[in-house]
Enzyme design. Structure first.
Site, PDB file in Angstrom:
ATOM      1  N   HIS A  11       0.819  -1.207   0.000  1.00 63.61           N
ATOM      2  CA  HIS A  11       0.000   0.000   0.000  1.00 63.61           C
ATOM      3  C   HIS A  11       0.851   1.255   0.000  1.00 63.61           C
ATOM      4  CE1 HIS A  11       1.006  -1.377   3.945  1.00 63.61           C
ATOM      5  NE2 HIS A  11       1.136  -0.111   4.241  1.00 63.61           N
ATOM      6  N   VAL A 120      -1.953   5.255   6.944  1.00 66.36           N
ATOM      7  CA  VAL A 120      -0.830   5.301   6.007  1.00 66.36           C
ATOM      8  C   VAL A 120      -0.321   3.902   5.708  1.00 66.36           C
ATOM      9  CG1 VAL A 120       1.512   6.192   5.649  1.00 66.36           C
ATOM     10  CG2 VAL A 120      -0.187   7.591   6.837  1.00 66.36           C
ATOM     11  N   GLU A 121      -0.247   3.067   6.736  1.00 61.78           N
ATOM     12  CA  GLU A 121       0.324   1.745   6.593  1.00 61.78           C
ATOM     13  C   GLU A 121      -0.578   0.770   5.847  1.00 61.78           C
ATOM     14  OE1 GLU A 121       3.113   0.296   7.164  1.00 61.78           O
ATOM     15  OE2 GLU A 121       4.207   1.919   8.131  1.00 61.78           O
ATOM     16  N   SER A 122      -1.846   0.709   6.227  1.00 56.81           N
ATOM     17  CA  SER A 122      -2.725  -0.339   5.700  1.00 56.81           C
ATOM     18  C   SER A 122      -4.101   0.153   5.289  1.00 56.81           C
ATOM     19  CB  SER A 122      -2.906  -1.420   6.775  1.00 56.81           C
ATOM     20  OG  SER A 122      -3.557  -0.861   7.915  1.00 56.81           O
TER      21      SER A 122
END
Length: 453
Positions: A11, A120-122
């Site tokens: 992502h 932001v990460e996932s």
């Protein structure tokens, strides 16, 4: 060591936005070190928590990162604002988790903005899985996950466990901030790229007699964009009216209750007792690789608060023999554990654990107990490599590999490879791109993944 790995997670991948090492604004106004968040004592903190009607009010009240206005943050801000559907999805996905995440943020005494890092990460997908093997809301790679106590085996992956992974991530972030003298921007960059790489960049700037704050470091493009993404999304949620963003009304109260189930339990039985749709149940309990909980624990399930009491009552009255279904297998001459595991859609470790075997040696004529699904459910609720066909996406004006990859929960590298393109080559409006639909991509496209696969 890094949380989301030095390889690009699906992502995040490599942004096609041109790197900006240091804008004129940044040279004249270097970023100040982040202020350390100092909460009140437990009683006062509890009173303050209760004063907030929504999780958004509570979230913003915990903000403590410096306000940064520069080209890199503005670029990410404009991307979010031009994709309001993405902000909408983030809010929907965050609702079950945000109250608990804020509890952990407060407990660790870290800035409230960290609660938005899964955006932001996932994109707040607990089943997100990257080509670099990062998994979960906080995108731990296997090695870092194990380092922070996240168990990973045939039955269970703690990187997807909402409780375990959130506690591990907030602890990791806290440690990184201390590593960099409470500079939270450097801590965030380290979470993405690894603290060793950030140290090298700092040492390089020192040798060149340049500033060593985050904005002055020459980092890989992904990390150059990583911190601005968090600052931009935090900025939007801090003042949604200014950006014409409607917030979901998420009450500042627990979404789930943690229930101690004490021993192994068939998930189909748990779903039945919780009287909760399978998809909703798995949103809260995404850590299980199989149709059952891990026989060695953790022995807990997250149940919606309005279903928790009835679930606990039914669990207390559930006969032991109904918690799991077992097949009694008589070992035939020539059989080994591998053959038996394949026959029952199980694994060697699972059979050994269930039968307290210390080695792979078995004897013909003896019996083994094999746990099986009571409802005939597929052995793997979450298949990392499941394919369900392809999508054809038409490129729109302004699209980049990174933006499209994030939309469909795949990596930029995979997207380029599937279409025999170079990441350095710009896309053009009307261009057709093939997107292979993994389970994560299907979820991103609006489809849910049932318990059976």
């Amino acid at each position: 060591m890094s949380g989301c790995a030095q390889q690009s997670p699906s992502h995040i991948a490599i942004s096609e936005m041109p790197p900006t090492l240091q804008s004129p604004y940044e040279r004249l106004h270097p970023a100040k070190p982040a202020k350390r968040y100092e909460p009140a004592n437990d009683l006062v903190a509890a009173i303050k928590k209760a004063q907030h009607d929504t999780v958004w009010e509570r979230l913003v009240a915990l903000y403590s990162l410096p306000t940064i206005d520069n080209e890199r943050v503005e670029r990410q801000l404009q991307w979010y604002l031009s994709h309001p559907e993405y902000i909408e999805r983030i809010q929907q996905r965050a609702e079950p988790y945000l109250y608990f995440i804020l509890d952990e943020v407060e407990a660790k005494k870290i800035p409230g903005e960290m609660a938005l890092l899964p955006a932001v990460e996932s994109a707040f997908r607990p089943t997100a899985y990257s080509s670099s093997h990062a998994s979960g809301l906080w995108q731990f790679i296997p090695s870092t996950g194990r380092l922070f106590g996240l168990k990973q085996n045939w039955w269970y992956d703690g990187r997807r466990d909402i409780i375990a992974s959130t506690r591990a991530a907030t602890r990791y972030l806290k440690e990184l901030s201390e590593e960099f003298d409470n500079d939270w921007l450097l801590a965030l960059a380290s979470y993405n790229a690894g603290k060793g790489n950030i140290r090298k960049a700092i040492d390089h700037n020192k040798a060149q007699q340049r500033n060593t704050d985050y904005w002055s470091l020459n980092l890989r493009r992904e990390t150059m964009d990583y911190v601005p993404r968090l600052l931009a999304i935090a900025k939007i949620f801090a003042d949604p009216d200014q950006y014409d963003i409607a917030l979901h009304d998420i009450p500042n109260q627990p979404y789930f209750e943690v229930v101690n189930i004490k021993s192994q339990l068939d998930l189909s039985k748990a779903v039945e007792m919780a009287q909760t749709p399978i998809d909703d149940f798995l949103v809260l309990n995404p850590a299980f690789n199989r149709w059952s909980t891990d026989p060695d624990g953790p022995h807990r399930l997250l149940i919606p608060v309005d279903k928790a009491d009835q679930f606990k009552q039914k669990l207390d009255s559930l006969p032991e023999k109904e918690r799991m279904k077992w097949v009694r297998h008589k070992i035939q001459p020539g059989e080994n554990l591998s053959i038996i595991a394949q026959k029952h859609n199980s694994s060697i470790p699972a059979i050994k654990t269930s039968n307290h075997l210390s080695s792979n040696r078995i004897r013909a004529g003896k019996y083994l107990l094999i746990p099986v699904s009571q409802r005939g459910l597929n052995s793997r609720p979450f298949s990392k490599k499941q394919n369900s066909g392809r999508l054809v996406y038409t490129v729109k004006k302004g699209d980049t590999f990174w933006q499209i990859a994030r939309k469909f929960s795949v990596s930029s590298k995979d997207l380029a490879r599937w279409n025999q393109l170079s990441l350095n080559k710009p896309l053009y409006p009307g261009q057709k791109l093939i997107i292979k639909q993994t389970s994560a991509a299907a979820i991103a496209a609006g489809r849910t993944l049932p318990l059976g696969g």
